[in-house]
Design a protein around this motif. Structure first.
Motif, short mmCIF file in Angstrom:
data_model
loop_
_atom_site.label_atom_id
_atom_site.label_comp_id
_atom_site.label_asym_id
_atom_site.label_seq_id
_atom_site.Cartn_x
_atom_site.Cartn_y
_atom_site.Cartn_z
N TYR A 1 0.80 -1.24 0.00
CA TYR A 1 0.00 0.00 0.00
C TYR A 1 0.83 1.28 0.00
O TYR A 1 0.58 2.23 0.74
CB TYR A 1 -1.01 0.01 1.16
CG TYR A 1 -0.56 -0.65 2.45
CD1 TYR A 1 0.25 0.00 3.35
CD2 TYR A 1 -0.97 -1.95 2.75
CE1 TYR A 1 0.65 -0.61 4.52
CE2 TYR A 1 -0.58 -2.57 3.93
CZ TYR A 1 0.23 -1.90 4.81
OH TYR A 1 0.63 -2.50 5.98
N ASN B 1 0.76 -5.27 -2.73
CA ASN B 1 -0.33 -5.73 -1.85
C ASN B 1 -1.17 -4.52 -1.45
O ASN B 1 -0.64 -3.53 -0.92
CB ASN B 1 0.24 -6.42 -0.62
CG ASN B 1 0.77 -7.80 -0.93
OD1 ASN B 1 0.25 -8.51 -1.79
ND2 ASN B 1 1.83 -8.21 -0.23
N TYR B 2 -2.49 -4.64 -1.64
CA TYR B 2 -3.39 -3.49 -1.49
C TYR B 2 -4.60 -3.86 -0.66
O TYR B 2 -5.11 -4.98 -0.74
CB TYR B 2 -3.84 -3.05 -2.89
CG TYR B 2 -4.78 -1.86 -2.91
CD1 TYR B 2 -4.30 -0.58 -2.69
CD2 TYR B 2 -6.13 -2.04 -3.17
CE1 TYR B 2 -5.15 0.52 -2.73
CE2 TYR B 2 -7.00 -0.94 -3.21
CZ TYR B 2 -6.50 0.33 -2.99
OH TYR B 2 -7.35 1.41 -3.02
N SER C 1 -8.50 -3.12 -0.24
CA SER C 1 -9.56 -2.55 -1.07
C SER C 1 -10.35 -1.45 -0.37
O SER C 1 -11.07 -0.68 -1.01
CB SER C 1 -10.52 -3.65 -1.54
OG SER C 1 -11.16 -4.26 -0.43
N GLU D 1 -7.16 2.80 -5.81
CA GLU D 1 -6.90 1.63 -6.63
C GLU D 1 -6.68 1.97 -8.11
O GLU D 1 -5.78 1.39 -8.74
CB GLU D 1 -8.03 0.60 -6.48
CG GLU D 1 -7.76 -0.68 -7.24
CD GLU D 1 -8.74 -1.78 -6.92
OE1 GLU D 1 -8.77 -2.78 -7.67
OE2 GLU D 1 -9.48 -1.66 -5.92
N LYS E 1 -3.54 0.69 -10.31
CA LYS E 1 -3.70 -0.07 -11.55
C LYS E 1 -2.99 0.63 -12.71
O LYS E 1 -2.36 -0.01 -13.56
CB LYS E 1 -5.19 -0.24 -11.86
CG LYS E 1 -5.93 -1.14 -10.88
CD LYS E 1 -5.47 -2.58 -10.99
CE LYS E 1 -6.27 -3.53 -10.12
NZ LYS E 1 -7.69 -3.64 -10.52
N SER F 1 -5.21 -7.82 -3.99
CA SER F 1 -6.13 -6.96 -3.25
C SER F 1 -6.79 -7.76 -2.14
O SER F 1 -7.19 -8.91 -2.35
CB SER F 1 -7.19 -6.37 -4.18
OG SER F 1 -8.07 -5.52 -3.47
#
Length: 282
Positions: free
Chosen positions: A193, A213-214, A216, A223, A227, A244
């Protein structure tokens, strides 16, 4: 109640732009400094409890030359045996405290003792004890000084080494910067993140794959920006792996009131698999 900043991940992101004070507004644009002064961002990061770590795997502070300024510093954990494999760890907005030193040794162990680990100090010895202090340190970090510190560390590591990087939040952003600084020595970049780079010219200099690693439910990192960053990484000829999780920003940090243990464990599995593939596959 304050929770230990033990880190299933680590570090908390440098994010620069205008001052986004709304508790639900997401940072936009090149927002490196915006989050340093964002009230909701501060509220999402509880201050770490005092902690003293005694190294267990030979870790110790080192210094090295930095062009145009004072020496740089890092917590160095040597590999069990001579190696040309290196992992750079970047601290959260708190600075290079004892929690980060413990985390550096933990990753050396996770990587089977076969990788030398350097936890770099971007704050020149300063460490924050409260979110307000951390915000001031993160907000005042000079990008040129940070880059010089990273380049000095790369020079200290020396030629002929394969260098991977990892960072959480602020460290996620600077993990990517460290990978750029490593040039042809770069082996892989893990970002938890972190704020995605928007300068296409910088991204085009990338020499390694990226894993991101994100969460949501992140109210600070958008996001679509991540992307788009991934598309630019792929356009530069490298793989971008995006994971995600149904979680908030800083979900892998146990000091976060909304720490998500299951997401943190799964994210670490992906990160560890990626790093082993990049550093230990030979």
């Amino acid at each position: 109640m304050k929770k230990l900043l033990f880190f299933s991940g680590l570090l908390t992101v440098l994010v620069f732009n205008s001052y986004a004070q709304s508790c639900c507004q997401k940072a936009t644009g090149n927002d490196m400094k915006a989050l340093a002064f964002n009230k909701s961002f501060k509220a999402a990061h509880e201050a770490p409890l005092p902690y003293h770590y005694t190294p267990e795997r030979g870790g110790a502070m080192i210094s090295y030359k930095v062009a145009g300024g004072n020496d740089g510093h890092a917590f160095f954990v040597p590999a069990d045996d001579a190696t040309d494999k290196v992992l750079i760890v970047v601290h959260e907005w708190w600075g290079l405290n004892d929690y980060i030193k413990k985390e550096a040794e933990r990753w050396q162990k996770l990587l089977e003792g076969k990788v030398a680990v350097y936890a770099v100090d971007l704050y020149d010895g300063r460490v924050a004890a409260t979110p307000d202090e951390a915000g001031k340190l993160m907000g005042s970090l000079d990008a040129k000084r940070g880059q010089a510190i990273l380049k000095g560390l790369i020079a200290k590591i020396g030629p002929g080494k394969s260098i991977a990087t990892i960072g959480w939040c602020m460290g996620g952003t600077w993990s990517f910067n460290a990978t750029l600084a490593a040039g042809n020595q770069a082996a892989g970049c893990v970002m938890y993140y972190g704020f995605p780079e928007k300068d296409i010219q910088k991204i085009r200099t990338l020499k390694a794959d990226v894993l991101y690693n994100y969460g949501s439910q992140d109210n600070f990192i958008r996001e679509p920006d991540v992307k788009q960053f991934g598309k630019e990484v792929e356009a530069a000829g490298h793989q971008f792996t995006f994971h995600s999780f149904d979680a908030v920003h800083a979900f892998a940090n146990p000091s976060n009131p909304k720490y998500n243990a299951s997401a943190a464990a799964e994210a670490q599995t992906y990160a560890l698999r990626f790093l082993k593939a990049k550093l230990l596959s030979e």
